[in-house]
Design an enzyme around this catalytic site. Structure first.
Site, PDB file in Angstrom:
ATOM      1  CG  HIS A 262      -0.059   0.133   2.498  1.00 59.76           C
ATOM      2  ND1 HIS A 262       0.478  -0.961   3.134  1.00 59.76           N
ATOM      3  CD2 HIS A 262       0.380   1.216   3.173  1.00 59.76           C
ATOM      4  CE1 HIS A 262       1.192  -0.546   4.165  1.00 59.76           C
ATOM      5  NE2 HIS A 262       1.158   0.770   4.213  1.00 59.76           N
TER       6      HIS A 262
ATOM      7  CG  HIS B 280       7.547   4.984   0.890  1.00 60.14           C
ATOM      8  ND1 HIS B 280       7.268   6.099   1.651  1.00 60.14           N
ATOM      9  CD2 HIS B 280       7.499   3.928   1.753  1.00 60.14           C
ATOM     10  CE1 HIS B 280       7.077   5.736   2.905  1.00 60.14           C
ATOM     11  NE2 HIS B 280       7.210   4.416   2.996  1.00 60.14           N
TER      12      HIS B 280
HETATM   13  P1  2AM Z   1       6.444   2.338   5.857  1.00 66.98           P
HETATM   14  O1  2AM Z   1       5.795   1.568   4.771  1.00 66.98           O
HETATM   15  O2  2AM Z   1       7.475   3.298   5.369  1.00 66.98           O
HETATM   16  O3  2AM Z   1       6.912   1.471   7.004  1.00 66.98           O
HETATM   17  C1  2AM Z   1       1.625   1.193   8.505  1.00 66.98           C
HETATM   18  O4  2AM Z   1       2.616   1.038   9.476  1.00 66.98           O
HETATM   19  C2  2AM Z   1       2.040   2.201   7.483  1.00 66.98           C
HETATM   20  O5  2AM Z   1       2.263   3.479   8.093  1.00 66.98           O
HETATM   21  C3  2AM Z   1       3.319   1.855   6.756  1.00 66.98           C
HETATM   22  O6  2AM Z   1       3.138   2.103   5.377  1.00 66.98           O
HETATM   23  C4  2AM Z   1       4.337   2.780   7.340  1.00 66.98           C
HETATM   24  O7  2AM Z   1       5.298   3.261   6.460  1.00 66.98           O
HETATM   25  C5  2AM Z   1       3.513   3.987   7.726  1.00 66.98           C
HETATM   26  N1  2AM Z   1       4.166   4.763   8.786  1.00 66.98           N
HETATM   27  C6  2AM Z   1       4.490   6.068   8.725  1.00 66.98           C
HETATM   28  N2  2AM Z   1       5.017   6.490   9.859  1.00 66.98           N
HETATM   29  C7  2AM Z   1       5.078   5.422  10.687  1.00 66.98           C
HETATM   30  C8  2AM Z   1       5.545   5.226  12.006  1.00 66.98           C
HETATM   31  N3  2AM Z   1       6.050   6.199  12.744  1.00 66.98           N
HETATM   32  N4  2AM Z   1       5.453   3.996  12.522  1.00 66.98           N
HETATM   33  C9  2AM Z   1       4.932   2.988  11.794  1.00 66.98           C
HETATM   34  N5  2AM Z   1       4.461   3.107  10.544  1.00 66.98           N
HETATM   35  C10 2AM Z   1       4.527   4.322   9.986  1.00 66.98           C
END
Ligand code: 2AM
EC number: 3.1.4.58
Length: 196
Positions: free
Chosen positions: A45, A128
């Site tokens: 996602h 991303h």
């Molecule tokens: P990521 O894909 O770069 O890990 C669920 O965790 C989603 O929220 C993920 O897509 C994650 O990004 C995003 N996300 C953004 N900030 C986050 C944080 N502080 N902790 C965990 N997930 C985060």
């Protein structure tokens, strides 16, 4: 024994899902990249706004703020690869070709959620799709992943339409985490070219 902190709410975020054919394609790419740990195809996602733990009684106001947004749909294209975690990478992702309508949706949604009482992190938005999250990698593996990112810089997908965005709940209990769709918010449809 240390007491485990009771979660104060639901761990939630707003994001976009992807067409099945692109999720499958990204999953194959992730396999070919031999990532230390891959995100399952059904979990791929794009996060718009990560909220963290929100008490369920405060979720309604955030849901209404998202519902009240009126933003146009748009098309996106997956483009290139990237790493998070400077010298010791801990995530590898597929990037998106720049799209002002995506930036606008993200900014408007974040502002609306703040007004409705949310406190999302002030991280700069880097669109991303995470393909793998893993422990920080040692230098040799880091170098291999960096080479893979450079080699993948020219890769991309066709355009795909984004017609809605989603409120997800993240369940961390399992390994890997599981994302549950709580609500879906339509974007405005674009008029067909012939009616312009
Ligand atoms: P990521 O894909 O770069 O890990 C669920 O965790 C989603 O929220 C993920 O897509 C994650 O990004 C995003 N996300 C953004 N900030 C986050 C944080 N502080 N902790 C965990 N997930 C985060």
């Amino acid at each position: 024994m240390a007491k485990r902190r009771r979660p104060e709410g639901w761990r939630v975020f707003f994001g976009l899902d992807l067409p099945v054919h692109l999720r499958n394609r990204l999953a194959v790419e992730a396999l070919a990249l031999r990532l230390p740990r891959r995100v399952a195809p059904e979990d791929l996602h794009l996060t718009l706004v990560f909220l963290g733990e929100v008490p369920p009684d405060r979720l309604q106001a955030l849901h209404e703020a998202a519902e009240a947004l009126s933003m146009p749909g748009f098309a996106l294209r997956i483009e290139g690869l990237g790493l998070f975690g400077r010298s010791a990478p801990n995530a590898l992702w597929a990037g998106l070709a720049p799209e002002p309508a995506l930036e606008a949706l993200q900014a408007k949604l974040e502002t609306a959620l703040r007004r409705a009482g949310a406190t999302p992190e002030k991280r700069r938005f880097v669109p991303h799709i995470t393909l793998g999250r893993f422990p920080p990698q040692p230098p040799e593996e880091a170098a291999r992943l960096e080479r893979a990112v450079v080699a993948g810089s020219g890769t991309g997908s066709d355009l795909f339409e984004v017609r809605d965005f989603i409120l997800f709940r993240s369940h961390l209990g399992g390994d890997p985490p599981h994302y549950e769709e709580l609500a879906r918010y339509p974007l405005r449809t674009r008029p067909p070219l012939t009616t312009l």
